[in-house]
Each structure stands twice: as structure tokens, then as C-alpha cells.
Enzyme design. Structure first.
Site, PDB file in Angstrom:
ATOM      1  N   TYR A 292      54.234  48.692  49.191  1.00  0.00           N
ATOM      2  CA  TYR A 292      53.770  47.528  48.405  1.00  0.00           C
ATOM      3  C   TYR A 292      53.349  46.439  49.126  1.00  0.00           C
ATOM      4  O   TYR A 292      52.201  46.169  49.133  1.00  0.00           O
ATOM      5  CB  TYR A 292      54.578  47.213  47.067  1.00  0.00           C
ATOM      6  CG  TYR A 292      54.100  46.019  46.579  1.00  0.00           C
ATOM      7  CD1 TYR A 292      53.154  46.025  45.353  1.00  0.00           C
ATOM      8  CD2 TYR A 292      54.832  44.559  46.717  1.00  0.00           C
ATOM      9  CE1 TYR A 292      52.783  45.091  44.709  1.00  0.00           C
ATOM     10  CE2 TYR A 292      54.272  43.349  45.773  1.00  0.00           C
ATOM     11  CZ  TYR A 292      53.375  43.763  44.878  1.00  0.00           C
ATOM     12  OH  TYR A 292      52.631  42.574  44.191  1.00  0.00           O
TER      13      TYR A 292
ATOM     14  N   ASP B  70      40.528  54.008  34.284  1.00  0.00           N
ATOM     15  CA  ASP B  70      41.789  53.942  35.370  1.00  0.00           C
ATOM     16  C   ASP B  70      40.976  53.775  36.675  1.00  0.00           C
ATOM     17  O   ASP B  70      40.359  54.725  36.998  1.00  0.00           O
ATOM     18  CB  ASP B  70      42.360  55.596  35.029  1.00  0.00           C
ATOM     19  CG  ASP B  70      43.364  55.603  35.948  1.00  0.00           C
ATOM     20  OD1 ASP B  70      43.578  54.739  36.815  1.00  0.00           O
ATOM     21  OD2 ASP B  70      44.239  56.608  35.796  1.00  0.00           O
TER      22      ASP B  70
HETATM   23  N1  LIG Z   1      53.832  39.058  39.029  1.00  0.00           N
HETATM   24  C1  LIG Z   1      54.281  38.930  39.946  1.00  0.00           C
HETATM   25  O1  LIG Z   1      55.254  38.416  40.404  1.00  0.00           O
HETATM   26  C2  LIG Z   1      53.226  39.195  41.066  1.00  0.00           C
HETATM   27  C3  LIG Z   1      53.434  38.456  42.478  1.00  0.00           C
HETATM   28  C4  LIG Z   1      52.592  38.615  43.314  1.00  0.00           C
HETATM   29  C5  LIG Z   1      51.470  39.539  43.232  1.00  0.00           C
HETATM   30  N2  LIG Z   1      51.221  40.069  42.085  1.00  0.00           N
HETATM   31  C6  LIG Z   1      50.014  40.900  41.964  1.00  0.00           C
HETATM   32  O2  LIG Z   1      49.279  40.590  40.910  1.00  0.00           O
HETATM   33  C7  LIG Z   1      48.695  41.517  40.237  1.00  0.00           C
HETATM   34  C8  LIG Z   1      48.714  41.403  38.777  1.00  0.00           C
HETATM   35  O3  LIG Z   1      50.298  41.687  38.356  1.00  0.00           O
HETATM   36  P1  LIG Z   1      50.895  41.185  37.144  1.00  0.00           P
HETATM   37  O4  LIG Z   1      52.200  40.664  37.363  1.00  0.00           O
HETATM   38  O5  LIG Z   1      50.025  40.936  36.202  1.00  0.00           O
HETATM   39  O6  LIG Z   1      51.332  42.839  36.460  1.00  0.00           O
HETATM   40  P2  LIG Z   1      51.157  43.653  35.288  1.00  0.00           P
HETATM   41  O7  LIG Z   1      51.780  42.570  34.203  1.00  0.00           O
HETATM   42  O8  LIG Z   1      52.081  44.751  35.384  1.00  0.00           O
HETATM   43  O9  LIG Z   1      49.789  44.015  35.162  1.00  0.00           O
HETATM   44  C9  LIG Z   1      49.312  45.029  35.811  1.00  0.00           C
HETATM   45  C10 LIG Z   1      47.690  45.286  35.443  1.00  0.00           C
HETATM   46  O10 LIG Z   1      47.177  46.430  36.198  1.00  0.00           O
HETATM   47  C11 LIG Z   1      46.546  47.171  35.152  1.00  0.00           C
HETATM   48  N3  LIG Z   1      46.676  48.488  35.955  1.00  0.00           N
HETATM   49  C12 LIG Z   1      47.745  49.535  36.620  1.00  0.00           C
HETATM   50  N4  LIG Z   1      47.201  50.347  37.178  1.00  0.00           N
HETATM   51  C13 LIG Z   1      46.154  50.545  36.743  1.00  0.00           C
HETATM   52  C14 LIG Z   1      45.132  51.476  36.941  1.00  0.00           C
HETATM   53  N5  LIG Z   1      45.287  52.882  37.413  1.00  0.00           N
HETATM   54  N6  LIG Z   1      43.892  51.402  36.433  1.00  0.00           N
HETATM   55  C15 LIG Z   1      43.307  50.131  35.843  1.00  0.00           C
HETATM   56  N7  LIG Z   1      44.263  49.140  35.667  1.00  0.00           N
HETATM   57  C16 LIG Z   1      45.433  49.302  36.117  1.00  0.00           C
HETATM   58  C17 LIG Z   1      47.509  47.152  34.127  1.00  0.00           C
HETATM   59  O11 LIG Z   1      46.747  47.980  32.926  1.00  0.00           O
HETATM   60  P3  LIG Z   1      46.745  49.192  32.291  1.00  0.00           P
HETATM   61  O12 LIG Z   1      48.212  49.534  32.270  1.00  0.00           O
HETATM   62  O13 LIG Z   1      46.618  48.824  30.693  1.00  0.00           O
HETATM   63  O14 LIG Z   1      45.825  50.019  33.066  1.00  0.00           O
HETATM   64  C18 LIG Z   1      47.662  45.826  33.986  1.00  0.00           C
HETATM   65  O15 LIG Z   1      46.806  45.191  33.333  1.00  0.00           O
HETATM   66  C19 LIG Z   1      49.034  42.871  40.734  1.00  0.00           C
HETATM   67  O16 LIG Z   1      48.098  43.235  41.817  1.00  0.00           O
HETATM   68  C20 LIG Z   1      50.344  42.314  41.379  1.00  0.00           C
HETATM   69  O17 LIG Z   1      50.627  43.230  42.658  1.00  0.00           O
HETATM   70  C21 LIG Z   1      52.080  39.898  41.036  1.00  0.00           C
END
Ligand SMILES: NC(=O)c1ccc[n+]([C@@H]2O[C@H](COP(=O)([O-])OP(=O)(O)OC[C@H]3O[C@@H](n4cnc5c(N)ncnc54)[C@H](OP(=O)(O)O)[C@@H]3O)[C@@H](O)[C@H]2O)c1
Length: 255
Positions: free
Chosen positions: A157, A64
Site C-alpha cells: 500500500y 471496475d
Molecule cells: N481513509 C483514509 O484514512 C485514507 C488516508 C489516506 C489515503 N486514503 C486514500 O484515499 C482514497 C479513498 O479512500 P476512502 O477512505 O474513501 O476509501 P473507501 O471508503 O474504502 O472508498 C474506496 C472507494 O474506491 C472504490 N473502489 C475500490 N476498488 C475499486 C475498483 N476496482 N474499481 C472502481 N472503484 C473502486 C470503492 O467503490 P466500489 O466498491 O463501489 O467500487 C470506493 O468508492 C484511497 O485511495 C485511499 O488509499 C484514505
């Protein structure tokens, strides 16, 4: 044939590797020859990512990153005693929460900043340590176009993602002395679990508007993974302190 994005012999830690952009990035990097250190909280989902990696010698580390943040550098040193030193770090772990100012509390703000921003600082501090970093070294932070524009209800955010870009510019200057590059990728809306969660929080017409704001349509995780790999690899050896926008034309659209 020479592949300028070849990652053979490189080891990369990816936070948030159990889902979405982190998972797609880990898969892409493994296909380019890298060995991966997959980090997140959920072991089952990390194993699902692991099963999709090309090549061998990858590691799964449950952690975490939103707790005991101060201890992250020491933890990284311990991890690298097992995995070997790292050529790359990708910080993709993050959360999005719809938090209008009227419901935003200090504890909610801290919780969001801890995983989106504070852990990024400590991961970078950990990465530069002797025994952890290997040359050539490169860091990529998953920021967002939300850090470049205003988004109603998402001020915390947006601030966390803007902070990552500001952090990156300044750290690039310090880390250049140590031959470590650091850059951000700022995606538009990409089809991941995070995007589905965001869709659930918005009225249908608002989400449709957001989708239509992307001239090339919503992104696929691989679209972002390609940009991250480009910044990690020697293709970006003269790029540091920058943010690469990967948004299907959203910002150009001016909506
Ligand atoms: N998807 C989009 O449209 C988008 C757009 C712009 C930027 N982003 C950025 O890209 C990144 C990834 O986004 P995503 O869409 O892939 O999100 P996602 O599918 O929700 O994945 C988020 C990841 O973060 C991990 N995580 C969350 N809290 C955590 C913690 N306390 N400790 C360790 N790991 C943690 C989760 O793993 P566990 O739950 O297994 O811990 C998961 O692997 C984020 O930073 C997001 O802000 C996403």
C-alpha cells in the site's frame, strides 16, 4: 462576493465516488457549482452519493477500474461523448490491505497496484485526450502519508501511494505543455470505511497509538475534500507536481 474556489461550469470525474473521500469530494465540488461524473463499481452506493449532490446534470458510471486497465482511455472517450468534456479528474478509488511480506504474493501485489496506481496512470492518459479534456484542467490523486513514511505490514500500500507522488512529479512536466495541472493530496487517517477496515486489522492499542499520533485528531472526509477542491480550482492555478499533506499534524509529530 467572489469565491476563488467557484467550480461553476466545470465538469469533474471522481473515481471512488461511492464511498468515503470520493463521495465527500463529489458533494463538496457540487456545492461549489461543478457537475460530477461519479465512477465506482457499486451502483446503489453511487446513487446514494448522487442523491446528496447539489445542482443538476451529474452522471453515474459503473466501472471496475481494476480490470481492463488498458482500455480505460478508450472508455473515457466514450463516457465523455455522453457527459461532455472534463475539467477535472480526482482519483480516489483505492484499497488498503494488510500484507506482511511473508504473505505478499505477486498476484496480491498486482491486484493492489492495479487499482491504486495502474488505473491512475491510465485515467490520466485518458484525461489528456482530445474530446475528453477541457480547459482549465486539473488532476488530483489521492495518495497518503503512507507514501511518505514506513508502515509495518503495509509495504505494498505504501509503495502504491509513494508511486502516485513520483508519477505526479514527472507527469506534471509533460502535462504542463498541455495546460493540465496534476497534484496529490496525502491524507493522514480519516474516518471512512477504509479507516474502519484498517482499525479491524490492527490490535486495539496499535490503533489507539495511530489515532493519538494525529495532534488534531482523526480527519473527517470533508477535510480532505476541501484540499482536493482547492487543488482543482483556480486557487491552485500555479501549483503542479506537488503533494499537499492533510494529516492533522501526524507527520509534524514525527511518530
Ligand atoms: N481513509 C483514509 O484514512 C485514507 C488516508 C489516506 C489515503 N486514503 C486514500 O484515499 C482514497 C479513498 O479512500 P476512502 O477512505 O474513501 O476509501 P473507501 O471508503 O474504502 O472508498 C474506496 C472507494 O474506491 C472504490 N473502489 C475500490 N476498488 C475499486 C475498483 N476496482 N474499481 C472502481 N472503484 C473502486 C470503492 O467503490 P466500489 O466498491 O463501489 O467500487 C470506493 O468508492 C484511497 O485511495 C485511499 O488509499 C484514505
Amino acid at each position: 462576493m467572489i469565491n476563488p474556489m467557484d467550480m461553476t461550469g466545470r465538469r469533474v470525474m471522481v473515481s471512488g465516488a461511492s464511498s468515503g473521500l470520493g463521495r465527500a469530494t463529489a458533494i463538496q465540488l457540487s456545492q461549489l457549482g461543478a457537475q460530477l461524473v461519479l465512477v465506482a463499481r457499486n451502483r446503489d452506493r453511487l446513487e446514494q452519493t448522487h442523491a446528496q449532490l447539489a445542482g443538476e446534470g451529474h452522471h453515474i458510471i459503473e466501472r471496475d477500474l481494476g480490470t481492463e486497465i488498458d482500455a480505460i482511455p478508450k472508455w473515457m472517450k466514450q463516457v465523455c461523448e455522453t457527459t461532455g468534456p472534463l475539467h477535472g479528474l480526482v482519483h480516489s478509488a483505492g484499497v488498503v490491505s494488510m500484507l506482511p511480506l511473508r504473505v505478499l504474493s505477486l498476484s496480491k501485489l498486482n491486484e493492489l497496484m492495479d487499482i491504486n496506481f495502474n488505473s491512475a496512470v491510465m485515467l490520466t492518459k485518458g484525461f489528456r485526450q482530445r474530446g475528453v479534456v477541457a480547459n482549465p484542467a486539473s488532476i488530483v490523486m489521492l495518495s497518503s502519508i503512507a507514501g511518505l513514511i514506513g508502515q509495518r505490514g503495509l509495504s505494498a500500500y505504501c509503495a502504491s501511494k509513494g508511486a502516485l507522488m513520483a508519477l505526479t512529479r514527472s507527469l506534471a512536466l509533460e502535462l504542463a505543455e498541455e495546460q493540465i495541472r496534476i497534484n496529490c493530496v496525502a491524507p493522514g487517517l480519516v474516518e471512512t470505511e477504509m479507516a474502519s477496515k484498517h482499525e479491524g486489522e490492527l490490535p486495539d492499542e496499535k490503533f489507539a497509538q495511530l489515532e493519538q499520533g494525529h495532534p488534531l485528531g482523526l480527519g473527517k472526509p470533508e477535510d480532505v475534500a476541501n484540499a482536493v477542491a482547492f487543488l482543482l480550482a483556480e486557487t491552485a492555478r500555479w501549483i503542479t507536481g506537488s503533494t499537499l499533506v492533510v494529516d492533522g499534524g501526524y507527520l509534524a509529530n514525527g511518530v
